[in-house]
Write an enzyme that holds these catalytic residues in place. Structure first.
Site, PDB file in Angstrom:
ATOM      1  N   GLU A 119      13.887  54.268 -18.559  1.00  0.00           N
ATOM      2  CA  GLU A 119      14.920  53.783 -17.639  1.00  0.00           C
ATOM      3  C   GLU A 119      14.373  52.746 -16.665  1.00  0.00           C
ATOM      4  O   GLU A 119      15.058  51.787 -16.333  1.00  0.00           O
ATOM      5  CB  GLU A 119      15.561  54.952 -16.900  1.00  0.00           C
ATOM      6  CG  GLU A 119      16.367  55.887 -17.801  1.00  0.00           C
ATOM      7  CD  GLU A 119      17.421  55.155 -18.626  1.00  0.00           C
ATOM      8  OE1 GLU A 119      17.861  54.066 -18.223  1.00  0.00           O
ATOM      9  OE2 GLU A 119      17.805  55.660 -19.691  1.00  0.00           O
TER      10      GLU A 119
ATOM     11  N   TYR B 101      22.266  54.371 -10.864  1.00  0.00           N
ATOM     12  CA  TYR B 101      22.207  54.299 -12.330  1.00  0.00           C
ATOM     13  C   TYR B 101      21.098  55.160 -12.910  1.00  0.00           C
ATOM     14  O   TYR B 101      21.328  56.001 -13.780  1.00  0.00           O
ATOM     15  CB  TYR B 101      22.045  52.850 -12.834  1.00  0.00           C
ATOM     16  CG  TYR B 101      21.621  52.871 -14.271  1.00  0.00           C
ATOM     17  CD1 TYR B 101      22.558  53.134 -15.275  1.00  0.00           C
ATOM     18  CD2 TYR B 101      20.279  52.766 -14.631  1.00  0.00           C
ATOM     19  CE1 TYR B 101      22.173  53.249 -16.603  1.00  0.00           C
ATOM     20  CE2 TYR B 101      19.883  52.876 -15.949  1.00  0.00           C
ATOM     21  CZ  TYR B 101      20.824  53.118 -16.926  1.00  0.00           C
ATOM     22  OH  TYR B 101      20.441  53.259 -18.222  1.00  0.00           O
TER      23      TYR B 101
ATOM     24  N   ASP C  79      25.757  50.983 -15.771  1.00  0.00           N
ATOM     25  CA  ASP C  79      24.944  49.782 -15.865  1.00  0.00           C
ATOM     26  C   ASP C  79      25.842  48.602 -16.241  1.00  0.00           C
ATOM     27  O   ASP C  79      27.061  48.717 -16.246  1.00  0.00           O
ATOM     28  CB  ASP C  79      23.838  49.973 -16.905  1.00  0.00           C
ATOM     29  CG  ASP C  79      24.388  49.978 -18.315  1.00  0.00           C
ATOM     30  OD1 ASP C  79      25.597  50.266 -18.484  1.00  0.00           O
ATOM     31  OD2 ASP C  79      23.647  49.678 -19.263  1.00  0.00           O
TER      32      ASP C  79
END
Length: 338
Positions: A38, A121, A139
């Site tokens: 991520e 996010y 996102d």
DNA sequence: AAGACGGGGCC
DNA sequence: GGCCCAGTCTT
């Protein structure tokens, strides 16, 4: 007529399970590996980030491994990927995880968001994918898909449209398999519901898409146009002194944490501070380099200094491969010392 | 709410 | 050359 949530969930999830790309970070259950993915993928396409994900995990296989490394070692692995604060934040996060969470990635949203470099996010992505929390992960892909399916035609960067996108995205997340759902929406945005010319004939949820129904999908979402790219005048210097190159480590701002050459005046000043005397400065190559939000224009100089450096940021040529440089500087140095 | 922060892919 | 990307942090 509003898109049918149940149809959306069923169709998209079925499509994802059948057609999803086989990506390395989808083959692991390790929360740390998912966390690394991520961070790497923040504002970065899968294609661009994948080699770095592999390289990063190979270098730092566990959170304790990463926490024990120096920032320079971390930046060396990140070199070339950009947004270097991501690497610094990931490094700091690993230390916090070791210090505050006994080396285990926290499994609740609040604790995740409290870590450096983790916002809405990333907390939602790690929470849902690694721990099965019913949290949205909004996102750029999700914004685009939601703006189209629900035909949200105002600026998605601010105001009520922004809120509406987040609200819809959150409400769509199912109780079952929230992590799979989040990845399904992102996957759709990445390979079907793409920015310029979306592949609506291939889309599993086009029947529920309000933008497609009215033919406006290519013009959504709407973002304000960005300001012009400023030009920065620069002078880069390679100082030769028995094979040493003058480098300055950036504290903050552009390329924070990376080593870079300093400007000519700064080099002269620094050389004198080191007890050296600049003897000769010669122009050797034009510099023209465009970044996403600025452009460098100027010249690179070669300079020779007299005296012996006592201390400071002198890096021997044969050690250049051991410090984090931006690719542009690495290329410039290679041409300068050839 | 806007600006800073990389680099690459694609038209 | 402009736009966009598995965003976050600071003003």
């Amino acid at each position: 007529m509003e898109p049918d949530r149940r149809v959306l969930r069923r169709q998209l999830l079925a499509w994802y399970r059948a057609r999803k790309r086989d990506l390395p970070f989808r083959r692991t259950r390790d929360p740390y590996a998912i966390l690394v993915a991520e961070f790497v993928l923040q504002r970065t396409r899968v294609k661009a980030g994948l080699p770095y994900y592999e390289r990063f995990l190979a270098s730092f296989p566990t959170v304790r491994n990463l926490a024990a490394a120096s920032e320079m070692e971390v930046l060396r692995v990140w070199e070339g990927l950009g947004f270097y604060n991501r690497a610094r934040n990931l490094h700091r996060a690993s230390k916090a995880i070791v210090d505050r969470h006994d080396g285990e990635v926290p499994s609740d949203l609040a604790a995740l968001k409290a870590l450096p470099g983790i916002g809405d996010y990333t907390a939602g992505a790690v929470g849902s994918i690694a721990f099965g929390l019913r949290a949205p992960a909004v996102d750029g892909n999700v914004i685009r898909v939601v703006a189209r399916v629900f035909r949200i035609a105002d600026y998605v960067t601010r105001g009520p449209a922004k809120e509406r996108v987040k609200e819809v995205a959150a409400e769509l997340v199912p109780d079952e398999a929230p992590g799979e759902w989040n990845q399904a929406v992102m996957e759709l945005g990445a390979i079907v519901c793409v920015p310029r010319v979306p592949k609506c004939p291939d889309c599993p949820i086009s029947s529920e898409c309000l933008a497609f129904a009215s033919g406006v999908q290519a013009s959504l979402p709407v973002r304000p146009t960005k300001p012009r790219v400023p030009v920065v005048r620069v002078a880069f210097v390679v100082a030769e002194d028995e094979g040493h190159v003058f480098l300055v480590r950036k504290g903050e701002g552009l390329h924070a944490g990376m080593y870079r050459e300093s400007g000519e005046d700064a080099v002269r000043r620094h050389l004198r501070a080191l007890g050296l005397r600049p003897v000769r400065v010669e122009r050797f190559a034009p510099v023209s380099h465009r970044f996403s939000h600025l452009r460098w224009e100027g010249w690179a100089y070669r300079c020779r200094a007299a005296g012996e450096a006592r201390a400071g940021e002198w890096i021997a040529l044969d050690r250049l491969s051991h410090v984090p440089l931006i690719p542009f500087h690495r290329r410039l140095l290679a041409s300068a010392v050839r």
